[in-house]
Design an enzyme around this catalytic site. Structure first.
Site, PDB file in Angstrom:
ATOM      1  CE  LYS A  37      45.630 -56.506 -21.276  1.00  6.57           C
ATOM      2  NZ  LYS A  37      45.729 -55.034 -21.046  1.00  6.57           N
TER       3      LYS A  37
ATOM      4  CE  LYS B  86      46.074 -56.059 -26.111  1.00 10.11           C
ATOM      5  NZ  LYS B  86      45.648 -54.655 -26.194  1.00 10.11           N
TER       6      LYS B  86
HETATM    7  N1  C2G Z   1      40.461 -48.190 -27.793  1.00 11.30           N
HETATM    8  C1  C2G Z   1      39.571 -47.420 -28.535  1.00 11.30           C
HETATM    9  N2  C2G Z   1      39.687 -47.385 -29.875  1.00 11.30           N
HETATM   10  C2  C2G Z   1      40.664 -48.089 -30.510  1.00 11.30           C
HETATM   11  C3  C2G Z   1      41.575 -48.858 -29.758  1.00 11.30           C
HETATM   12  C4  C2G Z   1      41.460 -48.892 -28.385  1.00 11.30           C
HETATM   13  O1  C2G Z   1      38.669 -46.767 -27.968  1.00 11.30           O
HETATM   14  N3  C2G Z   1      40.730 -48.031 -31.867  1.00 11.30           N
HETATM   15  C5  C2G Z   1      40.303 -48.218 -26.335  1.00 11.30           C
HETATM   16  C6  C2G Z   1      40.010 -49.614 -25.812  1.00 11.30           C
HETATM   17  O2  C2G Z   1      38.612 -49.911 -25.941  1.00 11.30           O
HETATM   18  C7  C2G Z   1      40.446 -49.499 -24.349  1.00 11.30           C
HETATM   19  C8  C2G Z   1      41.616 -48.498 -24.426  1.00 11.30           C
HETATM   20  O3  C2G Z   1      41.512 -47.836 -25.700  1.00 11.30           O
HETATM   21  O4  C2G Z   1      39.396 -48.942 -23.566  1.00 11.30           O
HETATM   22  C9  C2G Z   1      42.963 -49.170 -24.339  1.00 11.30           C
HETATM   23  O5  C2G Z   1      43.030 -50.153 -25.355  1.00 11.30           O
HETATM   24  P1  C2G Z   1      44.077 -51.367 -25.167  1.00 11.30           P
HETATM   25  O6  C2G Z   1      45.408 -50.826 -24.855  1.00 11.30           O
HETATM   26  O7  C2G Z   1      43.884 -52.319 -26.308  1.00 11.30           O
HETATM   27  O8  C2G Z   1      43.484 -52.028 -23.827  1.00 11.30           O
HETATM   28  P2  C2G Z   1      43.213 -53.573 -23.547  1.00 11.30           P
HETATM   29  O9  C2G Z   1      44.375 -54.387 -23.964  1.00 11.30           O
HETATM   30  O10 C2G Z   1      41.876 -53.866 -24.078  1.00 11.30           O
HETATM   31  O11 C2G Z   1      43.250 -53.592 -21.934  1.00 11.30           O
HETATM   32  O12 C2G Z   1      41.698 -54.694 -17.632  1.00 11.30           O
HETATM   33  C10 C2G Z   1      41.371 -54.115 -18.882  1.00 11.30           C
HETATM   34  C11 C2G Z   1      42.478 -54.296 -19.874  1.00 11.30           C
HETATM   35  O13 C2G Z   1      43.721 -53.897 -19.349  1.00 11.30           O
HETATM   36  C12 C2G Z   1      42.144 -53.531 -21.147  1.00 11.30           C
END
Ligand code: C2G
Length: 130
Positions: A44, A46
Site C-alpha cells: 500500500k 505505507k
Molecule cells: N479514518 C477516519 N478519520 C481519519 C483517519 C482515518 O475516519 N481522520 C478512517 C479511514 O477512513 C479508514 C480507517 O479510519 O476507514 C482506517 O484508516 P487507515 O488506517 O488510513 O486505513 P487505509 O490505509 O485507508 O486502509 O482495504 C482497505 C484499506 O486497508 C484501508
C-alpha cells in the site's frame, strides 16, 4: 446478530480511527477489523511505525472491536464477507465508491472521516519522516 467488518492500517492509532470504529460498531453487534499486515502495508506504500502485532494489540484493547484478522491483500474482502457472514462493510468516506462492488454481498456504508486528524499529520508535526 448484525456483523460488521472494516479494513485499515490503523498506525499511530488516533481519535479519528476511534470515531470510525465507534460508529462502525454502532451499525451492528459484532465488529471485525481486518488489519493490514506489514507486508500488505508495503504494497500500500505505507511505512508503519508500529508492527502488525503491536497494532493488533492496540485494536484488541478497544471496546468496540470484537475480532482482529489480518488484511493481506486487496482481494480478500468477498471471501471475508462470506466466511464471517458479514451484514455490513463499513469504511471512511475517503474510500467513497471504491468498494461498491461489495453491495452484491452485503450492505456497504461509508462514514465521514474525522477531518482534522491523520497519521501523516501526526508524523509531520512530530517531525517523523515516513
Ligand atoms: N479514518 C477516519 N478519520 C481519519 C483517519 C482515518 O475516519 N481522520 C478512517 C479511514 O477512513 C479508514 C480507517 O479510519 O476507514 C482506517 O484508516 P487507515 O488506517 O488510513 O486505513 P487505509 O490505509 O485507508 O486502509 O482495504 C482497505 C484499506 O486497508 C484501508
Amino acid at each position: 446478530m448484525k456483523r460488521i467488518i472494516t479494513y485499515g492500517t490503523f498506525d499511530l492509532l488516533h481519535y479519528g480511527h476511534i470515531n470510525l470504529l465507534r460508529r462502525a460498531k454502532a451499525e451492528g453487534d459484532y465488529l471485525i477489523v481486518a488489519l493490514s499486515t506489514n507486508d500488505f502495508n508495503s504494497e500500500k506504500g505505507k511505512n508503519c511505525y508500529f508492527s502488525y502485532e503491536e497494532r493488533k494489540k492496540l485494536l484488541e484493547s478497544i471496546r468496540y472491536v470484537d475480532l482482529v484478522i489480518p488484511e493481506e491483500n486487496w482481494d480478500q474482502k468477498i471471501r471475508d464477507i462470506q466466511l464471517y457472514q458479514i451484514d455490513k462493510f463499513v469504511m471512511g468516506n475517503d474510500w467513497e465508491g471504491k468498494f461498491d462492488y461489495l453491495r452484491d454481498y452485503c450492505e456497504v456504508i461509508y462514514l465521514d472521516r474525522t477531518p482534522e486528524i491523520s497519521t501523516s499529520k501526526i508524523k509531520k508535526e512530530l517531525n517523523i519522516f515516513s
